[in-house]
Design a protein around this motif. Structure first.
Motif, short mmCIF file in Angstrom:
data_model
loop_
_atom_site.label_atom_id
_atom_site.label_comp_id
_atom_site.label_asym_id
_atom_site.label_seq_id
_atom_site.Cartn_x
_atom_site.Cartn_y
_atom_site.Cartn_z
N VAL A 65 2.91 -12.75 26.73
CA VAL A 65 3.57 -13.25 26.89
C VAL A 65 4.96 -12.17 27.40
CG1 VAL A 65 5.97 -15.21 26.74
CG2 VAL A 65 3.82 -15.46 26.60
N ALA A 66 4.75 -11.67 26.12
CA ALA A 66 5.93 -10.83 26.13
C ALA A 66 5.63 -9.93 27.27
CB ALA A 66 6.29 -10.41 24.82
N SER A 67 4.64 -9.10 26.92
CA SER A 67 4.09 -8.11 28.01
C SER A 67 4.06 -8.57 29.34
CB SER A 67 2.42 -7.50 27.85
OG SER A 67 1.52 -6.41 28.57
N LEU A 68 3.77 -9.58 29.36
CA LEU A 68 3.46 -10.21 30.78
C LEU A 68 5.24 -10.05 31.66
CD1 LEU A 68 -0.20 -11.78 31.44
CD2 LEU A 68 0.49 -8.88 32.57
N HIS A 69 5.71 -10.84 30.92
CA HIS A 69 6.93 -11.44 31.57
C HIS A 69 8.03 -9.26 31.59
CE1 HIS A 69 10.18 -13.99 31.99
NE2 HIS A 69 9.84 -15.04 30.69
N THR A 70 7.70 -8.78 30.67
CA THR A 70 8.58 -7.49 31.23
C THR A 70 8.02 -6.71 31.82
OG1 THR A 70 7.36 -7.02 28.74
CG2 THR A 70 10.04 -8.19 28.34
N SER A 71 6.67 -6.42 31.96
CA SER A 71 5.65 -5.90 33.07
C SER A 71 5.10 -4.74 32.46
CB SER A 71 6.76 -5.52 33.98
OG SER A 71 8.26 -4.68 33.42
N THR A 72 5.29 -5.04 30.76
CA THR A 72 4.86 -3.74 29.97
C THR A 72 3.51 -3.25 30.40
OG1 THR A 72 6.24 -4.59 28.25
CG2 THR A 72 4.99 -3.03 27.14
N GLY A 73 2.65 -4.45 30.67
CA GLY A 73 1.08 -3.97 30.80
C GLY A 73 0.18 -3.91 30.27
N PHE A 74 0.14 -4.19 28.41
CA PHE A 74 -0.11 -4.03 27.49
C PHE A 74 -1.26 -5.71 27.56
CE2 PHE A 74 2.42 -1.01 25.49
CZ PHE A 74 1.79 -0.09 26.21
N ALA A 75 -2.22 -5.01 26.88
CA ALA A 75 -3.43 -7.08 26.51
C ALA A 75 -4.27 -7.02 25.70
CB ALA A 75 -4.01 -7.21 28.08
N THR A 76 -3.68 -7.54 24.51
CA THR A 76 -4.81 -7.78 23.60
C THR A 76 -5.82 -8.32 23.08
OG1 THR A 76 -3.18 -9.34 21.90
CG2 THR A 76 -3.06 -7.19 22.23
N ALA A 77 -5.69 -9.33 24.42
CA ALA A 77 -7.08 -10.93 25.14
C ALA A 77 -6.69 -10.43 25.74
CB ALA A 77 -6.72 -12.12 23.87
N ASP A 78 -8.68 -10.72 26.14
CA ASP A 78 -8.76 -11.35 28.05
C ASP A 78 -8.47 -12.76 28.42
OD1 ASP A 78 -10.26 -11.70 30.24
OD2 ASP A 78 -12.07 -11.60 29.76
N TYR A 79 -7.09 -13.33 28.72
CA TYR A 79 -6.51 -14.51 28.85
C TYR A 79 -7.64 -15.12 29.96
CZ TYR A 79 -4.17 -11.68 32.63
OH TYR A 79 -3.71 -10.88 33.40
N MET A 80 -8.16 -14.48 30.46
CA MET A 80 -9.22 -15.26 31.66
C MET A 80 -10.40 -15.41 31.33
SD MET A 80 -7.54 -14.15 34.59
CE MET A 80 -9.02 -15.46 35.06
N THR A 81 -10.54 -15.61 29.30
CA THR A 81 -11.71 -16.41 29.06
C THR A 81 -11.24 -17.58 28.92
OG1 THR A 81 -11.49 -15.04 27.48
CG2 THR A 81 -13.12 -14.37 28.89
N TRP A 82 -9.47 -18.36 29.03
CA TRP A 82 -8.65 -19.18 28.57
C TRP A 82 -8.60 -19.66 29.07
CZ3 TRP A 82 -3.37 -16.06 26.28
CH2 TRP A 82 -4.04 -15.51 25.87
N GLU A 83 -8.42 -21.20 29.63
CA GLU A 83 -8.61 -22.35 30.13
C GLU A 83 -7.88 -22.01 30.96
OE1 GLU A 83 -10.02 -25.58 30.23
OE2 GLU A 83 -10.95 -24.66 28.44
N PRO A 84 -7.86 -22.29 32.37
CA PRO A 84 -6.92 -21.98 33.38
C PRO A 84 -5.45 -22.09 33.52
CG PRO A 84 -8.66 -22.80 34.79
CD PRO A 84 -9.18 -23.12 32.70
N VAL A 85 -4.95 -23.50 32.73
CA VAL A 85 -3.55 -23.62 32.71
C VAL A 85 -2.77 -22.59 31.76
CG1 VAL A 85 -3.17 -24.80 30.51
CG2 VAL A 85 -2.36 -25.19 32.49
N LEU A 86 -3.60 -22.07 30.90
CA LEU A 86 -2.92 -20.78 30.51
C LEU A 86 -3.07 -19.63 30.96
CD1 LEU A 86 -4.42 -21.64 27.22
CD2 LEU A 86 -2.81 -22.93 27.41
N TRP A 87 -3.91 -18.86 31.43
CA TRP A 87 -3.41 -17.71 32.52
C TRP A 87 -3.05 -18.26 33.90
CZ3 TRP A 87 -6.15 -18.49 36.82
CH2 TRP A 87 -6.93 -19.20 37.08
N GLY A 88 -2.81 -19.70 33.95
CA GLY A 88 -2.08 -19.57 35.14
C GLY A 88 -0.27 -20.05 35.10
N SER A 89 -0.07 -20.33 33.45
CA SER A 89 1.13 -19.84 33.30
C SER A 89 2.06 -18.60 32.91
CB SER A 89 0.87 -20.55 31.75
OG SER A 89 1.14 -21.69 31.62
#
Length: 220
Positions: A65-89
């Motif tokens: 959330v912090a990374s994508l909200h602030t356009s920092t661009g880091f990732a510690t997990a592949d959110y595409m493996t999460w439920e669609p509503v989560l990566w949709g958020s």
């Protein structure tokens, strides 16, 4: 990352110990509530739909959330493996961005604040057609000229996303990948969606799509 997403002018208020003005800022409230809401929502979703414990779910949620909200661009997990509503958020956060006067991309929270207040006033005007309903931010009335500029900016921003996504799809790129690449590019976010998500590279995109992405990054 969350601190860097705040308006730097507002941060000076905190440094100068003007805490009342700092915590009273409308955009800052919107931003912090947004971070808290999406972090808790996604963490709860991860806890109930995966084998993660409370701490791990909260940590992975907060970081993404912090990374994508602030356009920092880091990732510690592949959110595409999460439920669609989560990566949709998370995609919503990519469009919104953080505060104006920060290093983040996206529409910026202050524009969302104004858009929300304008929409609320329009609903009130249906009930009270003759009412004078000024839009106030931090107790200051926003001039109509600025309101028009903000609404025009949001319209152009979303139009560019829609048109560019259609161009991407015309190149044979998937629906999710097209939207994710365009939103990520214009918001300077980093990872996208689908096969352009955090676990993949954009190298497989057609050359024309890479040119379009570079152009969108400059626009953003």
């Amino acid at each position: 990352m969350t601190i860097a997403g705040m308006n730097f002018t507002i941060l000076l208020l905190f440094v100068n110990r003007k805490f009342k003005k700092f915590f009273g800022d409308t955009e800052l409230k919107w931003y912090l509530i947004s971070v808290a809401f999406f972090t808790l929502f996604i963490a709860a979703g991860l806890y109930h739909t995966s084998s993660m414990g409370v701490e791990e779910a909260f940590r992975k949620s907060f970081f993404q959330v912090a990374s994508l909200h602030t356009s920092t661009g880091f990732a510690t997990a592949d959110y595409m493996t999460w439920e669609p509503v989560l990566w949709g958020s998370l995609s919503i956060l990519m469009v919104i961005g953080a505060c104006a006067g920060s290093t983040s991309g996206g529409l910026k929270c202050i524009r969302m604040v104004v858009l929300t207040k304008v929409a609320r006033n329009e609903f009130k005007r249906i009930i009270h057609p003759n009412a004078i309903l000024p839009v106030r931010v931090n107790k200051q009335v926003i001039p109509q000229s600025i309101l028009t500029s903000i609404l025009a900016f949001i319209f152009v921003y979303l139009t560019i996303i829609i048109v560019s996504s259609l161009i991407m799809m015309a190149m044979g790129i998937g629906f999710l990948e097209s939207i994710g690449t365009v939103v990520s590019s214009i918001g300077n976010m980093g990872p996208g969606l689908g096969l352009t998500g955090p676990a993949y590279s954009w190298n497989s995109l057609p050359d024309l799509a890479k040119w379009l992405s570079a152009f969108l990054m400059l626009i953003g």
